[in-house]
Write an enzyme that holds these catalytic residues in place. Sequence first.
Site, mmCIF file in Angstrom:
data_model
loop_
_atom_site.group_PDB
_atom_site.id
_atom_site.type_symbol
_atom_site.label_atom_id
_atom_site.label_comp_id
_atom_site.label_asym_id
_atom_site.label_seq_id
_atom_site.Cartn_x
_atom_site.Cartn_y
_atom_site.Cartn_z
ATOM 1 N N CYS A 256 13.211 10.384 7.794
ATOM 2 C CA CYS A 256 12.983 9.992 9.190
ATOM 3 C C CYS A 256 14.248 10.146 10.037
ATOM 4 O O CYS A 256 14.160 10.334 11.237
ATOM 5 C CB CYS A 256 12.459 8.569 9.251
ATOM 6 S SG CYS A 256 13.501 7.419 8.363
ATOM 7 N N GLU B 6 8.882 16.450 15.300
ATOM 8 C CA GLU B 6 9.443 16.144 13.983
ATOM 9 C C GLU B 6 8.837 17.119 12.961
ATOM 10 O O GLU B 6 7.624 17.192 12.806
ATOM 11 C CB GLU B 6 9.076 14.708 13.598
ATOM 12 C CG GLU B 6 9.671 14.286 12.280
ATOM 13 C CD GLU B 6 9.236 12.889 11.855
ATOM 14 O OE1 GLU B 6 8.034 12.581 11.922
ATOM 15 O OE2 GLU B 6 10.110 12.117 11.428
ATOM 16 N N LYS C 229 0.887 -1.183 0.000
ATOM 17 C CA LYS C 229 0.000 0.000 0.000
ATOM 18 C C LYS C 229 0.914 1.219 0.000
ATOM 19 O O LYS C 229 1.429 1.632 1.033
ATOM 20 C CB LYS C 229 -0.865 -0.015 1.253
ATOM 21 C CG LYS C 229 -2.244 0.612 1.144
ATOM 22 C CD LYS C 229 -2.292 2.058 0.744
ATOM 23 C CE LYS C 229 -2.328 3.038 1.887
ATOM 24 N NZ LYS C 229 -1.959 4.407 1.460
ATOM 25 N N GLU D 38 8.154 1.298 11.678
ATOM 26 C CA GLU D 38 9.305 2.201 11.535
ATOM 27 C C GLU D 38 8.706 3.595 11.468
ATOM 28 O O GLU D 38 8.013 3.921 10.498
ATOM 29 C CB GLU D 38 10.083 1.911 10.245
ATOM 30 C CG GLU D 38 10.650 0.521 10.146
ATOM 31 C CD GLU D 38 11.779 0.254 11.116
ATOM 32 O OE1 GLU D 38 12.240 1.182 11.809
ATOM 33 O OE2 GLU D 38 12.192 -0.911 11.205
HETATM 34 P P1 NAD Z 1 1.724 8.537 7.404
HETATM 35 O O1 NAD Z 1 1.753 7.845 8.719
HETATM 36 O O2 NAD Z 1 0.790 9.654 7.218
HETATM 37 O O3 NAD Z 1 1.365 7.486 6.233
HETATM 38 C C1 NAD Z 1 2.055 6.274 6.094
HETATM 39 C C2 NAD Z 1 1.135 5.265 5.434
HETATM 40 O O4 NAD Z 1 0.014 5.017 6.279
HETATM 41 C C3 NAD Z 1 0.567 5.745 4.090
HETATM 42 O O5 NAD Z 1 0.565 4.671 3.187
HETATM 43 C C4 NAD Z 1 -0.837 6.173 4.452
HETATM 44 O O6 NAD Z 1 -1.751 6.068 3.390
HETATM 45 C C5 NAD Z 1 -1.203 5.194 5.562
HETATM 46 N N1 NAD Z 1 -2.212 5.726 6.462
HETATM 47 C C6 NAD Z 1 -2.440 7.038 6.767
HETATM 48 N N2 NAD Z 1 -3.483 7.135 7.630
HETATM 49 C C7 NAD Z 1 -3.910 5.874 7.871
HETATM 50 C C8 NAD Z 1 -4.944 5.316 8.687
HETATM 51 N N3 NAD Z 1 -5.759 6.083 9.409
HETATM 52 N N4 NAD Z 1 -5.077 3.976 8.713
HETATM 53 C C9 NAD Z 1 -4.268 3.186 7.964
HETATM 54 N N5 NAD Z 1 -3.310 3.649 7.171
HETATM 55 C C10 NAD Z 1 -3.116 4.977 7.126
HETATM 56 O O7 NAD Z 1 3.238 8.912 7.107
HETATM 57 P P2 NAD Z 1 3.813 9.746 5.883
HETATM 58 O O8 NAD Z 1 3.327 11.144 6.060
HETATM 59 O O9 NAD Z 1 3.550 9.049 4.591
HETATM 60 O O10 NAD Z 1 5.385 9.652 6.141
HETATM 61 C C11 NAD Z 1 6.025 10.483 7.011
HETATM 62 C C12 NAD Z 1 6.351 9.788 8.306
HETATM 63 O O11 NAD Z 1 7.022 8.555 8.038
HETATM 64 C C13 NAD Z 1 7.305 10.576 9.173
HETATM 65 O O12 NAD Z 1 6.884 10.574 10.498
HETATM 66 C C14 NAD Z 1 8.627 9.822 9.035
HETATM 67 O O13 NAD Z 1 9.510 10.001 10.088
HETATM 68 C C15 NAD Z 1 8.157 8.430 8.876
HETATM 69 N N6 NAD Z 1 9.190 7.605 8.211
HETATM 70 C C16 NAD Z 1 9.869 6.703 8.966
HETATM 71 C C17 NAD Z 1 10.858 5.913 8.393
HETATM 72 C C18 NAD Z 1 11.588 4.870 9.203
HETATM 73 O O14 NAD Z 1 12.171 3.971 8.604
HETATM 74 N N7 NAD Z 1 11.587 4.947 10.524
HETATM 75 C C19 NAD Z 1 11.165 6.054 7.048
HETATM 76 C C20 NAD Z 1 10.461 6.996 6.296
HETATM 77 C C21 NAD Z 1 9.456 7.759 6.909
#
Ligand code: NAD
Length: 507
Positions: free
Chosen positions: A303, A401, A192, A268
Amino acid sequence: MSDLLSCEDYTARAAALDLPACAFINGKYMPAKSGKTFDTVNPATGEILTKIAACGAEDVDLAVEKARKAFDQGVWARLHPKERKAIMIQWVKLIKRHRYELAVMESLDSGKPIRDCASQDVPETVHCLSWYAEAADKLYGEISPTNDDAMGLIVREPAGVVACVLPWNFPMMMLAWKVGPALAAGNSVIVKPAEQTSMTALRLAELATEAGVPDGVLNVLPGLGEEAGVAIGTHMDIDVVSFTGSTEVGRLFMKYAAESNLKRITLECGGKNPAVVLSDAEHLDSVAEYVVEAVFWNMGENCTSNSRLIVHASLKDALMEKVMEKVKDWRTGDPLDPANALGAIVSQEQFDKIMGYIKGAKKEGAKLVLGGEPLKISNGLFIPPTIFDDVKPDMTIAREEVFGPVLAIMTVGSDEEAIALANSTCYGLQASVFTGNLKKALRAGRDLRAGTVSVNCYSEGDITTPFGGYKLSGFGGRDNSLQAFEQYTETKTIWIDLSDHEVDASL
Ligand code: NAD
């Protein structure tokens, strides 16, 4: 593989792209069952690139059904590991052959600078997938230390149907980190992608099918988090969800699992990572280069972005001077121009969030020393490198963040204070420490509460080292290295009686 083309070349290739727009289920592109779509926008221009299938619960059901069928039939799970390896290597070859297309698609969809997409995202995706392909036929089981009259086999089996829920900041690389080990271990996979960046995931799945990955084994469901994401989280027949994204949504996945089938969840999540410059740090030129790269790489949408610089007062002025010099090399502009190091911010929502933090920092009294205002370039979402000095530990910019190109500088009077301040956050993903003293480096490596600590550099390690976070940065397992297989395999004990005694049939 990082042969860069000119801006004109990339722009021409972008105009000629055939953009994927449908879900990819059971080896075929198909629209969402509801017929619903959502717009995917080029953040550098504001133009709608295409309308993408908005998958919902019924599409998730279909993909899980096909994935489960493929798993149960053993078309991938029971294939000889050397054949899985060969198919994955063929996939990697196709990715290399389509490297320009994939790099341009990634840049258009996400706003990432083409020079990074071409020299990092595509090559790292290739490297990661090759690494796991090569590991596919090198995973051994164990035999337990038991008595002579029994043998205990400890066997690793693929977990089943695995869903990988991805963020938008490194769309291809995050896919590779998860899909690489999940496929190599023999699972069926459902990806996804984040709704902002679905295209390269779809294209990669199409190439996997072309390489010989059987139908149903790798599916991609673009869609909104509240629809496709929830349907995945609450599904009763998905065995594992490997999630990368925000801590807030990560928590939801744990709730979904608790309320459905107790699927295994690995998270993550976010970070508020420090670059810690101790009193005896050497080579300030190199320190400054790392500090700038660590916070502004990928527009800070990273991240492990080192968004806090914690520096000893004795080095502060000298380091600041060098940081201000180095940052001049980090030009912001058209992502398709390889001269630019920063491209566009991924979405209006993210842009507003970052600008909110910048305004908040000014209001709370941090001293703006660079940037702070958006750049007006062709209706795009551009924020240049922004630096705040005199940041106090209780300011929002020091704690939350930002996920944007914003550095918060805090000055300390002792090395102990530096380490304590570095740890004073709810996150623990990565930390960089700079020192000329071996003992201090080792102590900092021990004392910093983070999944990765880099010494005298900024690094996340590489594919050979586990990646994940302490505290609110992660849960349940690690990406990268052989440890990633823990996420995607079940452990089974097979206990075999070896004793000579005859079984009494009358009992
Ligand atoms: P996000 O949490 O908004 O979305 C991540 C995924 O979750 C997307 O595919 C999104 O469609 C899905 N999602 C969103 N709301 C949802 C819900 N209510 N129920 C189920 N799925 C849902 O994150 P983002 O904005 O795409 O990415 C940014 C974040 O990701 C930052 O906090 C960053 O630090 C983190 N990140 C972490 C790593 C790591 O390896 N630790 C790597 C990259 C990004």
